[in-house]
Design an enzyme around this catalytic site. Structure first.
Site, PDB file in Angstrom:
ATOM      1  CD  GLU A 109     -18.698 -14.923 -44.455  1.00 42.27           C
ATOM      2  OE1 GLU A 109     -17.984 -15.600 -43.666  1.00 42.27           O
ATOM      3  OE2 GLU A 109     -18.253 -13.970 -45.120  1.00 42.27           O
ATOM      4  CB  SER A 481     -39.488  47.942 -34.969  1.00 43.80           C
ATOM      5  OG  SER A 481     -38.747  49.143 -35.011  1.00 43.80           O
TER       6      SER A 481
END
Length: 789
Positions: A109, A481
Site C-alpha cells: 500500500e 406430573s
C-alpha cells in the site's frame, strides 16, 4: 495609485538569420504562456487553500478514534458465543499489531509511508499520466490519503475530491503521528465478510488471533483492501493467491523478509475458517444475552464495543446441545417418513451434475451433523447420495429403515425417494450412515446452579438457525406430573408425612357434579394399587393419589403455596387438575423452582449475564453471585429436605429409576412428567450443585405417541448431560436440619411424628382424612379445562 507593470519584451538577436527568428519568436511566447499558467495555478491553489482549508471537516474522529465495535458475548470460561453488530471489528493498538502484518500492508500500500509527508508527488504524477494511457488502474493513494478518503470523503473520482483529499491528508499529517494514522487505517479498513480491520479479518478468514498470523497469511490479508470481494480467498482463491504472491515479492523487495522467508511463504498452504458458526452452539444463549443488553443500552449495544461475560460454561453448553439433539433425533428415527425436502432435475453430464448438486444443496444447507444430500440412485435395498463436498455415500440395511415407506413403488409421489430427491443423512457414533429427516418435534434444556441462580447451559430448540424461538424461556407448557412435588410440598405443611397412607383407587365424578360429561381420572398405566404411602405414590407418579392429596390440602392453599417457588398463581388455577400439572410453566421457571428444593429452601432468580465491560475494559455492569441468606428463604428447610428424600426415591425405584442406575450415584433427585395425551414430556431433577430440566414436545401441541413418557424421552437427555458434568464430582448427600425425626426410614416433622399428622386419606382409619367429595364449582371448571386439552 496602481503600480506600473512593465511589459515583458523579448529581444531577438538582429544578427540571427530570418528562419531562426521565426522559430524563437513562438518559443518565447510559449515560455511566457507557461509561466503565466504556472502563476495562475499557484494563485488558484493559494485561493483554494485560503478558502477550502478552514472549511475542511474536523478530524476529531481520528484524533479521538472510536471505531464502531460490535457486541461480543463470551462464556464464563472465555469462549466467544456470539457477535452482534453491523461491523465485525476488534480494535488493536498499533503497538500490539504484529510487525509482519504491518510490513505486508506497507509493502503493497505505501512502502515509503514513514518517509513522505502524506502525499506521494511522484506517484500522483505517474497516476495522472496513466489517465492518458491504457494503465488506468495505477494510483498514488498513500495510507494517509486512504484514511482521509475512508473517514471523510466519497468514492467519486473527480478533481475537486482529489484536491480535498490532499488537503485533508496534510491536515491529518499535521495533527497525528504516523503510528496513529497507521493504527486508524489497520483498524478501520473494510476487508470483506463484514469484517473491519485486520484483527477481525484474521479471526474470520483464518480463525486465529492477529498476533499468530504467518507471513503467507499476512500477505493474503494485506491483499484485501484493494478489492475485498475480488480478492476474497474463500470465494476467489486463485485471484487472491496471485495477489498474495505479489505482496510476498514486494515484502522481499523492500527488505521486510529474506529470500528464504519469501520462498517458504509462497509455498505455504493456507487453511481457511469456513465454518463460521461457533462450535459450542450457543445461539439461543447469545441471543437471550443480546436482548437483555439491548434493553439496557439500546442501539449503542452494537457499536460501542461491549463485551458481555455470561455464567454459561462452554463445555457444558456443548454437552447439553449434543444431548438434546441426540434425544430429538432418536425420537425422529421412530417416526413415519414425511418425504424428501425437495426434488431437482439432474443432468447426465458429470460436470453439469456436480454444478447442479452444488446449487441444490446451497438452498438446503447442512444442519450441523444432519447433512443434506442429493439422491443419485434409489431402490428399496440401496440408496446412493452425494453430499455438498462431492462425497458419494451408499446406504443399505438398517440405514434405510427410517425412510422405508418412501422407497417402495407404492409410495406417494411427494414422499418417494428417487433420483434428484434432497434428503438428510445422519452418521451414528460407529460411523454408519442413515437416511432420516429434520425433526418436527422440539425440545429445551436448561441447567443452573441452585445456590447462585447462574445458568450453566441453555438450549432452546433443535437448531437456532431453524427457529430462533427459545423454548427454554418462552414456551409456556403444561408440566404434567413434574409439577406434583410442589403439591406434595404443600401437603407436608398440612400434616402429611411420607408415611401417610393414601388410597390409589378410582374416582368418579358424574355429569351432575361436573355440569358436563362425567370425569373419571386414571393413572398412566390404567391400574390401581390401592392404599399406599405418600412416598410410594409420588415415586410411581400415581394420579389418583395426587388428586386425593390436593383435595385434602385444598386447591386454593396449594395455588398460593406454589408461588413460593416462583410460579404465577394465575397460570395455575385452583382446580383439582392442578394435581396433574395442568397449569403453564417454562423450562427455566421449572429449573428455578426445583432449585428451591436443591438449595434447602431459598428462592434464587436465574442469572445469565455476569458482567459487561466497554471497549476500554471499564466495568459497566457486575452481577456477583448472591449469597444465600434468610431473607431469601421461601421454604422451611425441613420441607425442602423431606421433599429431597421423596424425590430421591423417584430416581431410585420410581419412574426415574434409570437416573441412579445409569449415573451410579445416590445424590440424584427429580421427577418425570408426562401431560394429558402425552403432549409434553419432562424430566426435572438435580444434584446438590446443579439443577437441570428437559422438555420435549411439538410447538403446536399434539400427541408424541401413546407409549411416550417423560421417563422415556426427557430423562435420557438429562442423564447424558449429567454423566459428563458430574465426572469427578464426589457424592454429596443432604444433611437433615433440626426438627425432623427418622422413623422407619422416613423423615417426619417432629410435631407430626407421634400421631399428630395425617395418617391416611380415603381410608376409614384413625387420623384419616375423609375420601374426596364432589368437586366444588371452581374445581368442576378445572375438570372441564382438562377435557379441552
Amino acid at each position: 495609485m496602481a503600480a506600473h507593470v512593465a511589459p515583458i519584451r523579448v529581444s531577438l538577436n538582429p544578427h540571427l538569420p530570418t528562419w531562426a527568428s521565426w522559430v524563437l519568436r513562438p518559443l518565447g511566447w510559449l515560455v511566457v504562456s507557461v509561466m503565466a499558467g504556472l502563476l495562475l495555478i499557484a494563485a488558484l491553489v493559494a485561493i483554494a487553500l485560503a478558502v477550502a482549508y478552514p472549511n475542511l471537516p474536523s478530524i476529531t474522529s481520528l484524533t479521538d478514534y472510536r471505531p464502531k465495535l460490535p457486541l461480543r458475548v463470551f462464556s464464563a470460561d472465555g469462549v466467544l458465543l456470539g457477535e452482534f453488530g453491523e461491523e465485525r471489528r476488534s480494535f488493536v493498538p498499533i503497538a500490539k499489531i504484529p510487525k509482519v502484518m504491518k510490513d505486508a500492508v506497507l509493502a503493497i500500500e505505501d512502502a515509503r509511508f514513514y518517509d513522505h509527508g502524506g502525499v506521494d508527488y511522484l506517484g500522483m504524477l505517474r497516476a495522472g499520466l496513466a489517465q492518458f494511457s491504457e494503465a488506468r488502474s495505477q494510483g498514488a493513494s498513500t495510507i494517509t490519503m486512504q484514511v482521509a478518503r475512508n473517514f471523510y470523503l466519497s468514492t467519486e473520482k473527480t478533481f475537486t475530491r482529489k484536491i480535498y483529499e490532499v488537503l485533508l491528508t496534510w491536515k491529518i499529517e499535521s495533527q497525528l503521528s504516523k503510528d496513529q494514522i497507521l493504527e486508524a487505517y489497520m483498524n478501520q479498513i473494510y476487508l470483506g465478510q463484514r469484517s473491519y480491520g485486520f484483527a477481525a479479518a484474521s479471526e474470520i478468514y483464518f480463525g486465529k488471533p492477529l498476533n499468530d498470523v504467518t507471513i503467507a497469511e499476512a500477505a493474503m490479508l494485506a491483499g484485501l483492501p484493494k478489492a475485498p470481494s475480488a480478492y476474497n480467498p474463500i470465494v476467489n482463491p486463485k485471484r487472491a493467491t496471485v495477489r498474495q504472491q505479489h505482496i510476498i515479492e514486494r515484502m522481499q523487495a523492500n527488505d521486510f523478509i529474506s529470500e528464504d522467508e519469501a520462498t517458504a511463504a509462497k509455498a505455504e498452504k493456507l487453511r481457511y475458517r469456513t465454518q463460521l458458526e461457533v462450535a459450542v452452539h450457543a445461539g439461543f444463549v447469545a441471543e437471550t444475552a443480546r436482548q437483555l443488553i439491548f434493553m439496557q443500552y439500546g442501539d449503542e449495544s452494537y457499536s460501542r464495543g461491549l463485551n458481555a461475560t455470561l455464567t454459561v460454561n462452554a463445555a457444558e453448553q456443548a454437552v447439553a446441545y449434543r444431548a438434546l439433539r441426540r434425544g430429538l433425533m432418536d425420537f425422529e428415527l421412530r417416526q413415519i417418513y414425511r418425504g424428501p425436502e425437495a426434488y431437482v432435475d439432474l443432468p447426465a453430464d458429470a460436470a453439469a451434475l456436480d454444478t447442479r448438486v452444488a446449487e441444490a444443496l446451497a438452498e438446503h444447507p447442512d444442519n450441523d451433523d444432519l447433512r443434506a444430500a442429493v439422491v443419485l440412485e434409489a431402490s428399496p435395498r440401496k440408496v446412493v447420495v452425494v453430499l455438498q463436498d462431492g462425497e458419494e455415500i451408499t446406504v443399505t440395511g438398517d440405514g434405510l429403515k427410517p425412510v422405508a415407506s418412501g422407497l417402495g413403488d407404492k409410495a406417494a409421489p411427494q414422499k418417494q425417494i428417487r433420483r434428484g430427491a434432497v434428503v438428510r443423512m445422519l452418521r451414528n457414533p460407529k460411523g454408519q450412515w442413515s437416511l432420516t429427516q429434520v425433526p418436527e418435534v422440539e425440545g429445551a434444556f436448561v441447567a443452573l446452579d441452585p445456590s447462585t441462580g447462574a445458568i450453566r447451559a441453555m438450549v432452546g430448540g433443535f437448531a437456532f438457525g431453524k427457529n430462533k424461538f427459545n423454548r427454554a424461556t418462552q414456551a409456556w407448557r403444561q408440566p404434567g406430573s413434574s409439577f406434583k412435588p410442589f403439591i406434595y410440598s404443600a401437603a407436608l405443611e398440612r400434616g402429611f408425612t411420607p408415611a401417610t397412607v393414601i388410597n390409589d383407587a378410582p374416582l368418579f365424578f358424574d355429569a351432575g357434579t361436573t355440569g358436563s360429561q362425567p370425569w373419571e381420572p386414571k393413572n398412566y398405566d390404567g391400574t390401581f394399587d390401592g392404599p399406599m404411602s405418600l412416598k410410594r405414590g409420588l415415586a410411581k407418579s400415581k394420579n389418583l393419589v395426587s388428586i386425593r392429596v390436593l383435595q385434602s390440602v385444598g386447591a386454593p392453599f396449594a395455588q398460593q403455596w406454589v408461588t413460593r417457588f416462583g410460579f404465577d398463581a394465575d397460570k395455575h388455577p385452583a382446580y383439582l387438575t392442578m394435581a396433574l400439572g395442568a397449569g403453564s410453566v417454562t423450562p427455566l421457571q421449572m429449573a428455578s423452582a426445583y432449585g428451591v428444593f436443591a438449595n434447602g429452601g431459598y428462592l434464587v432468580g436465574p442469572r445469565l449475564i455476569d458482567r459487561v465491560v466497554d471497549a476500554k475494559g471499564r466495568v459497566l455492569q457486575q452481577s456477583p453471585p448472591p449469597g444465600l441468606d434468610e431473607s431469601m428463604r421461601t421454604l422451611d428447610a425441613r420441607n425442602a429436605f423431606v421433599m429431597t428424600s421423596l424425590l430421591q426415591e423417584v430416581t431410585r425405584s420410581g419412574t426415574a429409576a434409570r437416573a441412579q442406575a445409569m449415573l451410579k450415584r445416590s445424590d440424584i433427585y427429580g421427577k418425570t412428567g408426562t401431560t394429558n395425551d402425552s403432549m409434553d414430556a419432562w424430566f426435572a431433577g438435580w444434584h446438590p450443585s446443579l439443577v437441570a430440566v428437559v422438555w420435549m414436545g411439538y410447538d403446536n401441541p399434539r400427541k408424541l405417541g401413546d407409549r411416550e413418557t417423560g421417563g422415556g424421552l426427557a430423562l435420557p437427555i438429562w442423564v447424558e448431560y449429567m454423566q459428563q458434568v458430574l465426572k469427578g464430582v464426589p457424592v454429596l448427600e443432604a444433611k437433615p436440619p433440626e426438627g425432623l425425626l427418622n422413623i422407619a426410614g422416613d423423615w417426619i416433622y417432629e410435631e407430626f411424628a407421634h400421631g399428630g399428622g395425617v395418617g391416611s386419606v380415603g381410608i376409614e382409619t384413625p387420623n384419616a382424612v375423609p375420601a374426596p367429595t364432589a368437586p366444588t364449582e371452581e374445581e368442576r371448571r378445572g375438570i372441564l379445562d382438562l377435557f379441552k386439552n
